[in-house]
Scaffold this motif. Structure first.
Motif, PDB file in Angstrom:
ATOM      1  N   SER A   1     -18.295  24.133   6.832  1.00  0.00           N
ATOM      2  CA  SER A   1     -18.673  25.514   6.526  1.00  0.00           C
ATOM      3  C   SER A   1     -19.157  26.198   7.798  1.00  0.00           C
ATOM      4  CB  SER A   1     -19.784  25.535   5.474  1.00  0.00           C
ATOM      5  OG  SER A   1     -20.983  25.020   6.040  1.00  0.00           O
ATOM      6  N   THR A   2     -19.268  27.497   7.711  1.00  0.00           N
ATOM      7  CA  THR A   2     -19.811  28.268   8.832  1.00  0.00           C
ATOM      8  C   THR A   2     -21.209  27.773   9.189  1.00  0.00           C
ATOM      9  OG1 THR A   2     -18.527  30.198   8.160  1.00  0.00           O
ATOM     10  CG2 THR A   2     -20.398  30.597   9.627  1.00  0.00           C
ATOM     11  N   ALA A   3     -22.030  27.526   8.180  1.00  0.00           N
ATOM     12  CA  ALA A   3     -23.402  27.051   8.425  1.00  0.00           C
ATOM     13  C   ALA A   3     -23.393  25.680   9.097  1.00  0.00           C
ATOM     14  CB  ALA A   3     -24.184  27.008   7.116  1.00  0.00           C
ATOM     15  N   GLN A   4     -22.518  24.779   8.659  1.00  0.00           N
ATOM     16  CA  GLN A   4     -22.446  23.453   9.280  1.00  0.00           C
ATOM     17  C   GLN A   4     -22.020  23.554  10.742  1.00  0.00           C
ATOM     18  OE1 GLN A   4     -19.766  21.943   6.219  1.00  0.00           O
ATOM     19  NE2 GLN A   4     -21.212  20.272   5.824  1.00  0.00           N
ATOM     20  N   LEU A   5     -21.059  24.407  11.020  1.00  0.00           N
ATOM     21  CA  LEU A   5     -20.623  24.596  12.404  1.00  0.00           C
ATOM     22  C   LEU A   5     -21.754  25.188  13.236  1.00  0.00           C
ATOM     23  CD1 LEU A   5     -17.056  25.926  11.688  1.00  0.00           C
ATOM     24  CD2 LEU A   5     -17.591  23.881  13.034  1.00  0.00           C
ATOM     25  N   ARG A   6     -22.409  26.206  12.703  1.00  0.00           N
ATOM     26  CA  ARG A   6     -23.502  26.871  13.423  1.00  0.00           C
ATOM     27  C   ARG A   6     -24.603  25.891  13.792  1.00  0.00           C
ATOM     28  NH1 ARG A   6     -28.248  29.464  12.169  1.00  0.00           N
ATOM     29  NH2 ARG A   6     -28.744  31.144  13.616  1.00  0.00           N
ATOM     30  N   GLU A   7     -24.924  24.959  12.897  1.00  0.00           N
ATOM     31  CA  GLU A   7     -25.965  23.960  13.157  1.00  0.00           C
ATOM     32  C   GLU A   7     -25.615  23.057  14.341  1.00  0.00           C
ATOM     33  OE1 GLU A   7     -26.431  21.677   9.596  1.00  0.00           O
ATOM     34  OE2 GLU A   7     -27.272  23.358   8.465  1.00  0.00           O
TER      35      GLU A   7
ATOM     36  N   TYR B   1     -24.801  33.664  12.642  1.00  0.00           N
ATOM     37  CA  TYR B   1     -23.886  33.274  11.575  1.00  0.00           C
ATOM     38  C   TYR B   1     -22.659  34.186  11.571  1.00  0.00           C
ATOM     39  CZ  TYR B   1     -22.373  31.971   6.842  1.00  0.00           C
ATOM     40  OH  TYR B   1     -21.646  31.517   5.761  1.00  0.00           O
ATOM     41  N   THR B   2     -22.898  35.484  11.721  1.00  0.00           N
ATOM     42  CA  THR B   2     -21.784  36.442  11.692  1.00  0.00           C
ATOM     43  C   THR B   2     -20.848  36.249  12.881  1.00  0.00           C
ATOM     44  OG1 THR B   2     -23.199  38.073  12.774  1.00  0.00           O
ATOM     45  CG2 THR B   2     -23.014  38.201  10.364  1.00  0.00           C
ATOM     46  N   THR B   3     -21.394  35.834  14.016  1.00  0.00           N
ATOM     47  CA  THR B   3     -20.555  35.579  15.193  1.00  0.00           C
ATOM     48  C   THR B   3     -19.636  34.391  14.946  1.00  0.00           C
ATOM     49  OG1 THR B   3     -22.260  36.473  16.656  1.00  0.00           O
ATOM     50  CG2 THR B   3     -20.578  35.071  17.665  1.00  0.00           C
ATOM     51  N   VAL B   4     -20.188  33.322  14.385  1.00  0.00           N
ATOM     52  CA  VAL B   4     -19.379  32.140  14.064  1.00  0.00           C
ATOM     53  C   VAL B   4     -18.314  32.517  13.042  1.00  0.00           C
ATOM     54  CG1 VAL B   4     -19.420  29.788  13.122  1.00  0.00           C
ATOM     55  CG2 VAL B   4     -21.273  30.570  14.625  1.00  0.00           C
ATOM     56  N   ASN B   5     -18.684  33.306  12.055  1.00  0.00           N
ATOM     57  CA  ASN B   5     -17.717  33.756  11.051  1.00  0.00           C
ATOM     58  C   ASN B   5     -16.604  34.580  11.682  1.00  0.00           C
ATOM     59  OD1 ASN B   5     -17.828  32.814   8.474  1.00  0.00           O
ATOM     60  ND2 ASN B   5     -18.774  34.632   7.613  1.00  0.00           N
TER      61      ASN B   5
END
Length: 118
Positions: free
Chosen positions: A25-31, A39-43
């Motif tokens: 997920s986006t959150a998992q990648l961000r971590e 978060y929005t940048t990763v998305n």
């Protein structure tokens, strides 16, 4: 927090997805990314990779998860070729690259170069 160029962040996200055994997920990648990008940048990067057909996404619950669709080695080699093609002195670029390798990388490169051509 220092800001990363999107190209660098894209490469880091691709590397994380390449090393993952499952969708992330986006959150998992961000971590897992250094520097805590928004978060929005990763998305945004994931949407661009989706448009380029480099990743695919699937719905998990109310959100999305992503996985790599392309071969990481092909991507990296393609970028290296692109840089060599536009360099005014490709030999100098290769020289700088080789001198920047650590001993293990140098051994791997030497082994590849010493192999008989197929």
């Amino acid at each position: 927090m220092s800001r990363k160029r999107l190209g660098q962040l894209e490469a880091e996200i691709l590397a994380l997805l390449a090393g993952a055994e499952e969708y992330l997920s986006t959150a998992q990648l961000r971590e897992q990314l250094e520097g805590s990008p928004a978060y929005t940048t990763v998305n945004t990067v994931l949407f661009r990779l989706l448009d380029k057909k480099m990743v695919e996404r699937a719905q998990r619950g109310r959100g999305y998860v992503y996985r790599l669709l392309v071969d990481e080695a092909d991507l990296a080699a393609g970028r290296m070729f692109d840089h060599l093609r536009v360099a005014s002195d490709p030999s100098d670029v290769l020289n700088q690259f080789v001198h920047g390798l650590n001993p293990a990388e140098e051994r791997a490169l030497r082994a590849l170069l010493d192999r008989p051509e197929e």
